[in-house]
Scaffold this motif. Sequence first.
Motif, short mmCIF file in Angstrom:
data_model
loop_
_atom_site.label_atom_id
_atom_site.label_comp_id
_atom_site.label_asym_id
_atom_site.label_seq_id
_atom_site.Cartn_x
_atom_site.Cartn_y
_atom_site.Cartn_z
N ASN A 141 -19.70 -31.08 26.16
CA ASN A 141 -21.01 -31.19 25.52
C ASN A 141 -22.10 -30.40 26.25
OD1 ASN A 141 -22.75 -32.41 23.49
ND2 ASN A 141 -23.62 -33.64 25.13
N PHE A 142 -21.76 -29.68 27.31
CA PHE A 142 -22.80 -29.08 28.15
C PHE A 142 -22.85 -27.55 28.03
CE2 PHE A 142 -21.80 -33.21 29.78
CZ PHE A 142 -23.03 -33.74 30.14
N ASP A 143 -21.72 -26.94 27.74
CA ASP A 143 -21.63 -25.50 27.60
C ASP A 143 -22.39 -25.08 26.35
OD1 ASP A 143 -20.92 -22.88 27.11
OD2 ASP A 143 -18.76 -23.24 27.04
N GLY A 144 -23.59 -24.54 26.55
CA GLY A 144 -24.43 -24.12 25.42
C GLY A 144 -25.61 -25.04 25.19
N PRO A 145 -25.38 -26.32 24.82
CA PRO A 145 -26.51 -27.20 24.55
C PRO A 145 -27.48 -27.36 25.71
CG PRO A 145 -24.53 -28.12 23.59
CD PRO A 145 -24.10 -26.92 24.38
N VAL A 146 -27.01 -27.32 26.96
CA VAL A 146 -27.93 -27.45 28.09
C VAL A 146 -29.00 -26.36 28.01
CG1 VAL A 146 -28.14 -27.14 30.60
CG2 VAL A 146 -26.41 -28.68 29.68
N GLY A 147 -28.58 -25.12 27.76
CA GLY A 147 -29.54 -24.03 27.69
C GLY A 147 -30.39 -24.06 26.43
N SER A 148 -29.78 -24.42 25.31
CA SER A 148 -30.53 -24.46 24.05
C SER A 148 -31.60 -25.55 24.07
CB SER A 148 -29.56 -24.71 22.88
OG SER A 148 -28.69 -23.63 22.71
N PHE A 149 -31.21 -26.75 24.47
CA PHE A 149 -32.16 -27.86 24.47
C PHE A 149 -33.21 -27.69 25.57
CE2 PHE A 149 -28.90 -30.98 22.41
CZ PHE A 149 -28.91 -30.20 21.27
N SER A 150 -32.82 -27.08 26.69
CA SER A 150 -33.80 -26.81 27.75
C SER A 150 -34.85 -25.82 27.26
CB SER A 150 -33.10 -26.27 28.99
OG SER A 150 -32.32 -27.27 29.61
N ALA A 151 -34.44 -24.84 26.46
CA ALA A 151 -35.42 -23.89 25.93
C ALA A 151 -36.42 -24.59 25.02
CB ALA A 151 -34.68 -22.77 25.17
N ILE A 152 -35.93 -25.50 24.18
CA ILE A 152 -36.84 -26.28 23.33
C ILE A 152 -37.76 -27.13 24.19
CG2 ILE A 152 -36.97 -28.10 21.58
CD1 ILE A 152 -34.24 -27.10 20.54
N GLU A 153 -37.20 -27.74 25.23
CA GLU A 153 -38.00 -28.59 26.12
C GLU A 153 -39.06 -27.77 26.85
OE1 GLU A 153 -39.77 -31.42 28.32
OE2 GLU A 153 -38.42 -31.78 26.63
N VAL A 154 -38.73 -26.56 27.27
CA VAL A 154 -39.71 -25.70 27.93
C VAL A 154 -40.89 -25.43 27.00
CG1 VAL A 154 -40.10 -23.31 28.69
CG2 VAL A 154 -38.17 -24.61 29.59
N ALA A 155 -40.60 -25.08 25.75
CA ALA A 155 -41.69 -24.84 24.80
C ALA A 155 -42.53 -26.09 24.60
CB ALA A 155 -41.12 -24.35 23.47
N ARG A 156 -41.87 -27.24 24.51
CA ARG A 156 -42.60 -28.49 24.31
C ARG A 156 -43.44 -28.83 25.54
NH1 ARG A 156 -40.11 -33.97 21.57
NH2 ARG A 156 -41.93 -35.32 21.86
N SER A 157 -42.89 -28.62 26.72
CA SER A 157 -43.64 -28.92 27.95
C SER A 157 -44.84 -28.01 28.10
CB SER A 157 -42.71 -28.78 29.17
OG SER A 157 -41.73 -29.79 29.17
N LEU A 158 -44.69 -26.74 27.76
CA LEU A 158 -45.84 -25.84 27.82
C LEU A 158 -46.97 -26.33 26.92
CD1 LEU A 158 -44.02 -22.37 27.70
CD2 LEU A 158 -45.34 -23.29 29.64
N ALA A 159 -46.62 -26.79 25.72
CA ALA A 159 -47.64 -27.29 24.80
C ALA A 159 -48.28 -28.56 25.32
CB ALA A 159 -47.01 -27.52 23.42
N GLU A 160 -47.46 -29.49 25.80
CA GLU A 160 -47.99 -30.77 26.29
C GLU A 160 -48.86 -30.59 27.51
OE1 GLU A 160 -44.29 -33.60 24.78
OE2 GLU A 160 -44.45 -33.04 26.88
N GLN A 161 -48.50 -29.62 28.34
CA GLN A 161 -49.28 -29.39 29.57
C GLN A 161 -50.33 -28.30 29.37
OE1 GLN A 161 -46.77 -29.34 33.11
NE2 GLN A 161 -45.17 -30.46 32.03
N ARG A 162 -50.48 -27.91 28.09
CA ARG A 162 -51.56 -27.00 27.68
C ARG A 162 -51.57 -25.69 28.47
NH1 ARG A 162 -53.21 -32.22 26.98
NH2 ARG A 162 -54.21 -32.70 24.99
N VAL A 163 -50.38 -25.12 28.61
CA VAL A 163 -50.25 -23.83 29.26
C VAL A 163 -50.14 -22.76 28.18
CG1 VAL A 163 -48.88 -22.40 30.82
CG2 VAL A 163 -49.07 -24.86 31.24
N ARG A 164 -51.04 -21.81 28.20
CA ARG A 164 -51.02 -20.73 27.23
C ARG A 164 -50.41 -19.48 27.86
NH1 ARG A 164 -56.60 -22.50 26.50
NH2 ARG A 164 -57.14 -20.73 27.83
N LEU A 165 -49.41 -18.92 27.22
CA LEU A 165 -48.81 -17.68 27.68
C LEU A 165 -49.47 -16.48 27.02
CD1 LEU A 165 -45.01 -18.60 27.44
CD2 LEU A 165 -46.52 -18.86 29.41
N ARG A 166 -49.49 -15.36 27.74
CA ARG A 166 -49.98 -14.12 27.12
C ARG A 166 -48.97 -13.62 26.08
NH1 ARG A 166 -50.46 -9.55 30.26
NH2 ARG A 166 -48.64 -10.22 31.42
#
Length: 461
Positions: A143-168
């Motif tokens: 269950n880890f090969d692939g989903p770890v990276g996919s779900f982490s990418a979603i989590e990174v985007a969500r964390s950036l929004a929640e922590q109000r970090v704006r990227l260029r």
Amino acid sequence: MTISRDEEPMHRRTFLQHAATLAAVLPAAPVAGSVFGAAWGRGRDSADVGSPVAPVRVNGDRLNGWLAQFDRIGRTAGGINRVAYSEADLEGRRFTLDLFRQSGLTPRLDTLGNIIARVPGTDARLAPIMIGSHIDSVTDGGNFDGPVGSFSAIEVARSLAEQRVRLRHALDVVVWQNEEGGTVGSQGFVGLLTEQDLARVARSGKTLREGIRLIGGDPDRIGESVKKKGDVACYMELHIEQGGLLEQGGRQIGVVEGIVGLRWFEVTITGFSNHAGTTPMDQRQDAMLAAARFTVAINEAIRGEPGRQVATVGRVNVTPNTTNVIPGQVVMTIDLRDIDGAKLERFAARFRQIAQEIGEATRTTFAFATNANSQPALSDPRIMDIVQQSAIALGLSHQRMPSGAGHDAQEVAHIAPMGMIFVPSVGGISHSPREFTKPEDVAHGADVLLNAVIAADRALT
């Protein structure tokens, strides 16, 4: 480290018990002591955050909760079976699309069937940073090969929004389709998928053309999804190591130097079938004997010089495969891998030389066919440094290392600077029901990815 059969179920039970209830937790609060303590409630540009003294972090509990929920999709008595274009793959894609939406992202399908969501940046002139992985599995995998990276990418985007970090840069979160069947989605993304490829049959029994249509793509319009150099600022992928180097070295993060090149050969050895009882030993043309000598010689050649090169004889078919008949033909495969393209060519030539010598000694003939020939994909030095500095900022031990397995990153490397982040695989096990990565290691990898995205946003133009 070896995991016993008794230990493996406990790993998964413990993970599920501790993580299953965490998928619906509230958005992450600011990290104690970080720059967000003062900045919470107003936006911050990426240039203001992510410094080595104040790294930011994802919501690791939420991320591991998603993985725990995903564990049920495609699970059978033999392991995880989410092969591309299967019913389980379709269910997994629906689950993943829901995660995108729950995280405030708007996913879309490109004509290849890849799932992509974009977080706009503040400078529309800049190419997007891309992060992601895949969610399909091998047969009876984990269950880890692939989903770890996919779900982490979603989590990174969500964390950036929640922590109000704006990227260029805009941030593109991608889930590639059918990685395990030959990096199909990412190959198509960089223009390497051919009409001949579309006729290839996947593990599900469907052709790639049928599969792309099934998941919502359009095989007649895949050219519309092709990107070229300059269209992506950089690509970063978090993945489980699938080997044991990090665990053996006591390291938390692998900074991937590159993805090995691959040569697959099918070797046909032809001798002469004859009676096993009446043919003297010195008059035989035994294809199996030649194959055995060749297998040992390949192993000795690979082990005979320093380096991380590997070669595997993985399949042997013997004809007529009968107890009382000398084998007249053997068809065998060789899997050769290394991060140095010149070394791959040298070993390929050496194998042919060995074959000729053994053929002369055994009165057999060797014929080589090349079934795969991929060049090594080297990580961009700037991205490697960014990943390494992010690990250091988070206080995580790390080492630089090659990837012995193929990944979507090797395809994206054709058009963009690429980097990968590895987290440990317990026991070095992958492509197995016993595949496991500890929740804290999953969170560490996602933290590194988050900080690397912020650092890349500052560094790249």
